[in-house]
Design a protein around this motif. Structure first.
Motif, short mmCIF file in Angstrom:
data_model
loop_
_atom_site.label_atom_id
_atom_site.label_comp_id
_atom_site.label_asym_id
_atom_site.label_seq_id
_atom_site.Cartn_x
_atom_site.Cartn_y
_atom_site.Cartn_z
N LYS A 1 -11.76 -10.42 4.93
CA LYS A 1 -10.97 -9.28 4.46
C LYS A 1 -11.88 -8.12 4.08
O LYS A 1 -11.56 -6.95 4.35
CB LYS A 1 -10.10 -9.69 3.28
CG LYS A 1 -8.93 -10.57 3.65
CD LYS A 1 -8.10 -10.92 2.42
CE LYS A 1 -6.89 -11.78 2.80
NZ LYS A 1 -6.09 -12.18 1.60
N ARG B 1 0.85 -1.19 0.00
CA ARG B 1 0.00 0.00 0.00
C ARG B 1 0.88 1.24 0.00
O ARG B 1 1.46 1.60 1.02
CB ARG B 1 -0.90 -0.02 1.24
CG ARG B 1 -1.85 1.16 1.33
CD ARG B 1 -2.57 1.16 2.66
NE ARG B 1 -3.60 0.15 2.75
CZ ARG B 1 -4.37 -0.04 3.83
NH1 ARG B 1 -4.22 0.73 4.89
NH2 ARG B 1 -5.29 -0.99 3.85
N GLN C 1 -10.93 -2.96 -2.13
CA GLN C 1 -12.20 -3.61 -1.82
C GLN C 1 -13.03 -3.84 -3.08
O GLN C 1 -13.72 -4.86 -3.20
CB GLN C 1 -12.99 -2.79 -0.80
CG GLN C 1 -14.25 -3.53 -0.36
CD GLN C 1 -14.85 -2.97 0.91
OE1 GLN C 1 -14.17 -2.37 1.72
NE2 GLN C 1 -16.14 -3.17 1.09
N ILE D 1 -8.07 2.01 -0.18
CA ILE D 1 -8.90 1.01 0.49
C ILE D 1 -10.12 0.67 -0.37
O ILE D 1 -10.46 -0.51 -0.56
CB ILE D 1 -9.34 1.52 1.88
CG1 ILE D 1 -8.13 1.63 2.81
CG2 ILE D 1 -10.41 0.63 2.49
CD1 ILE D 1 -8.41 2.41 4.08
N GLU E 1 -12.20 -0.48 8.31
CA GLU E 1 -11.13 0.50 8.10
C GLU E 1 -11.64 1.70 7.32
O GLU E 1 -11.30 2.85 7.62
CB GLU E 1 -9.96 -0.16 7.37
CG GLU E 1 -8.73 0.72 7.28
CD GLU E 1 -7.55 0.05 6.60
OE1 GLU E 1 -6.42 0.54 6.78
OE2 GLU E 1 -7.75 -0.96 5.88
N ARG E 2 -12.47 1.44 6.32
CA ARG E 2 -13.05 2.51 5.52
C ARG E 2 -13.90 3.42 6.39
O ARG E 2 -13.79 4.66 6.32
CB ARG E 2 -13.89 1.89 4.40
CG ARG E 2 -14.79 2.86 3.66
CD ARG E 2 -15.55 2.14 2.55
NE ARG E 2 -16.65 2.96 2.09
CZ ARG E 2 -17.91 2.75 2.44
NH1 ARG E 2 -18.24 1.76 3.26
NH2 ARG E 2 -18.86 3.54 1.97
N TYR F 1 -11.72 -6.98 -4.33
CA TYR F 1 -12.17 -8.07 -3.46
C TYR F 1 -13.58 -8.51 -3.88
O TYR F 1 -13.89 -9.71 -3.95
CB TYR F 1 -12.25 -7.62 -2.00
CG TYR F 1 -10.95 -7.58 -1.23
CD1 TYR F 1 -9.83 -8.32 -1.61
CD2 TYR F 1 -10.84 -6.80 -0.07
CE1 TYR F 1 -8.65 -8.29 -0.87
CE2 TYR F 1 -9.67 -6.77 0.68
CZ TYR F 1 -8.58 -7.51 0.27
OH TYR F 1 -7.42 -7.48 1.01
N SER G 1 -11.92 -4.50 5.75
CA SER G 1 -11.78 -3.34 4.88
C SER G 1 -12.91 -2.34 5.12
O SER G 1 -12.69 -1.12 5.18
CB SER G 1 -11.76 -3.79 3.42
OG SER G 1 -11.67 -2.69 2.54
N ASN G 2 -14.12 -2.85 5.27
CA ASN G 2 -15.27 -1.98 5.55
C ASN G 2 -15.08 -1.22 6.86
O ASN G 2 -15.41 -0.03 6.95
CB ASN G 2 -16.56 -2.81 5.62
CG ASN G 2 -17.27 -2.89 4.29
OD1 ASN G 2 -17.31 -1.92 3.55
ND2 ASN G 2 -17.83 -4.04 3.99
#
Length: 201
Positions: free
Chosen positions: A73, A27, A50, A46, A80-81, A53, A77-78
């Motif tokens: 994952k 990243r 995603q 991100i 973190e977003r 993904y 990710s959601n």
């Protein structure tokens, strides 16, 4: 305008991701940590990972164990977003903390960062629809249909950008005020999700 500034950063993130086009690539972030540029670039990175993904998990032949790992994952990710959107809103709260709010000021249906979140996703839609509209191995009918969809997405970008810039101008002038509610997602919390709570005991 802030929307154009943000969109250029989103485009740079998307272009960088597609140089390798791998969800597991390192990243990167060319901006100073903590700066608004850094946050916007990270936000879109991100979103971009995603996006891919979501492509992978829709493979009808995906191995069930791989699908479960990928679903986790996506959940991470959601989260973190969501956390990052709230962090970006904190930037705006600090920026406008000294604004004298009018007695007639109103609140907006969404905060600046959640509107910017929509712009980040829209940047991805535009990138991929543009790709489909020019795909050499696709038929003419497919390309023309995607070109029409691209035109609508570009119109949506113009409208959303105008709305974001107007919202920020109204907040800066005291005509609107910010009030940020934490998302308080329950399914990741061991105390609030009954399945996780039971496994913890």
């Amino acid at each position: 305008m802030f929307s154009d500034f943000a969109f250029r950063i989103f485009e740079a993130s998307i272009d960088k991701y597609h140089e390798e086009d791998r969800v597991d690539q390192p990243r990167p972030n060319p901006y100073e940590p903590g700066s608004i540029e850094y946050l916007l670039y990270l936000k879109n990175w991100i979103d971009t990972v995603q996006w891919h993904y979501e492509d992978l998990i829709r493979d009808p032949g995906i191995d069930p164990e791989a699908a479960l790992e990928l679903k986790r994952k996506i959940d991470a990710s959601n989260q973190e977003r969501t956390d990052l959107v709230e962090y970006i809103d904190s930037y705006f709260l600090k920026k406008y903390q000294s604004v004298e709010v009018s007695e007639t000021a109103t609140i907006n249906t969404e905060s600046p960062a959640w509107a910017i979140d929509r712009l980040s996703i829209l940047a991805l839609k535009i990138y991929h629809m543009r790709e489909e509209a020019g795909r050499p191995d696709a038929g003419q009918e497919h390309r023309e249909a995607c070109k029409k969809k691209l035109d609508i997405l570009l119109e949506q970008r113009a409208d959303l950008s105008t709305a974001i810039d107007q919202l920020l101008a109204d907040i800066e002038a005291g005509r609107k005020y910010m009030k940020v509610y934490k998302q308080m997602k329950m399914y990741n919390d061991e105390e609030l999700n009954p399945v996780l709570r039971e496994r913890k005991q």
